[in-house]
Design a protein around this motif. Structure first.
Motif: not given
Length: 359
Positions: A126, A128, A141
């Motif tokens: 990810t 994130v 993000r």
């Protein structure tokens, strides 16, 4: 059926195989990295040294100081250390703590990440990132924190105690479950998420029964990879919001908190998310996914009461206040009453059950 959607593939190279760490030198060479900054937790220092031995002088430093929830001071120290050795790449070996620290380094320095996960955290797939400062965990993000390469080697997970493997696996299931009712879930992501839940739900009992079962470990890691992929393609909802608040505020153990909270959030959300509810019913072969996951986790020995994970009873209001102040997208518009009930049940470890199981 979903017919209007946007789907974007993330540019991550994945190498998945038993013994895949043998390919680490090849991947380092492919990225033309010559001064790697290696991050891990103190408990993984010996593993990091063993895995990186074939890299020889390409290792500029091993930094065994990763910590849960990525405290700001730990992140700042790692960034400074990476700059001091003129690192041109960051190699993360370990679970979410190590990969989270690598993301902090990459975000501030711009160097690429190679991730070698040893748990089922999934954050390696990810964009994130998260950092905890003064009792608050902030997330965001950023494309700079997405690893360039992820090397999955099931052999590295065999030493993960079965109890830890179980909660780490439920952490991954949470990623996939929330992806199914995310506003940006595409048909491809939904398929990935369902397969992830199926694989993990089947593998975790086998891992608990026989920690040395490499096939079960491989299936669980496969499911975790898919869960991370689903999480990376979608927006997080109430479950992740609450776990970030609980972890950042009370320093609760990350995977254990996800395990205890997930069934209660699903019991609330699946009443308003029929596509997700039906998908999870198929993946888990049950009429009530929330109840099934609660029972599965409890039967595998997971602690299902937040009070036994270290949450103070007088902390409920602080969590409710933070959640209402900055709400995440969620299938159900969350009220203070619903949050108090949900958190109260999770605090006490009361069995979760979706009201609309007859639908």
């Amino acid at each position: 059926m979903m017919r209007d959607f946007v789907h974007e593939n993330r540019p991550v190279r994945v190498v998945f195989a038993t013994g895949a760490t043998q390919f680490l030198p090849r991947e380092v060479t492919r990225l033309q990295l010559r001064r790697l900054f290696v991050v891990c937790t103190p408990g993984q220092a010996a593993l990091a040294a063993a895995v990186t031995t074939p890299l020889g002088p390409a290792v500029a430093a091993i930094h065994p100081r990763a910590a849960m929830h990525v405290p700001r001071a730990v992140a700042d120290a790692a960034v400074a250390a990476a700059r001091s050795v003129d690192a041109d790449g960051c190699l993360a070996i370990g679970g979410g703590s190590a990969i989270g620290l690598a993301k902090a380094v990459a975000r501030d320095t711009g160097i690429p990440i190679i991730a070698v996960p040893t748990t089922y955290a999934g954050s390696e797939m990810t964009t994130v990132f998260g950092v905890t400062d003064a009792g608050r965990k902030s997330t965001g993000r950023d494309d700079r924190v997405l690893p360039a390469v992820v090397i999955y080697d099931p052999q590295l997970t065999v030493s993960l105690p079965s109890a830890t493997a179980v909660v780490s696996g439920f952490n991954a299931i949470a990623h996939a479950a929330e992806a199914l009712y995310a506003p940006d879930c595409s048909p491809v992501t939904a398929l990935v998420a369902v397969e992830s839940v199926r694989a993990l739900a089947e593998a975790l009992p086998r891992v608990a029964a026989d920690p040395g079962d490499l096939d079960a470990r491989s299936e669980a890691l496969y499911g975790a990879w898919l869960a991370g992929t689903a999480l990376g393609a979608t927006t997080m909802s109430l479950h992740h919001q609450l776990c970030h608040i609980l972890g950042g505020t009370f320093d609760l153990p990350h995977a254990e908190t996800h395990t205890a909270v997930l069934p209660h959030v699903l019991a609330l959300n699946l009443t308003a998310a029929p596509h997700a509810r039906n998908a999870l019913r198929r993946a888990l072969d049950t009429a009530d996914p929330a109840a099934r996951l609660f029972e599965l986790a409890r039967n595998l020995g997971a602690e299902m009461a937040l009070k036994n994970l270290g949450m103070p009873e007088d902390g409920l209001q602080a969590v409710v206040r933070q959640a209402l102040k900055a709400p995440y997208h969620n299938p159900v518009a969350v009220t203070e009453t619903e949050l108090r009930l949900l958190l109260g049940n999770a605090f006490a470890g009361i069995a979760a059950r979706t009201e609309s199981t007859q639908r």
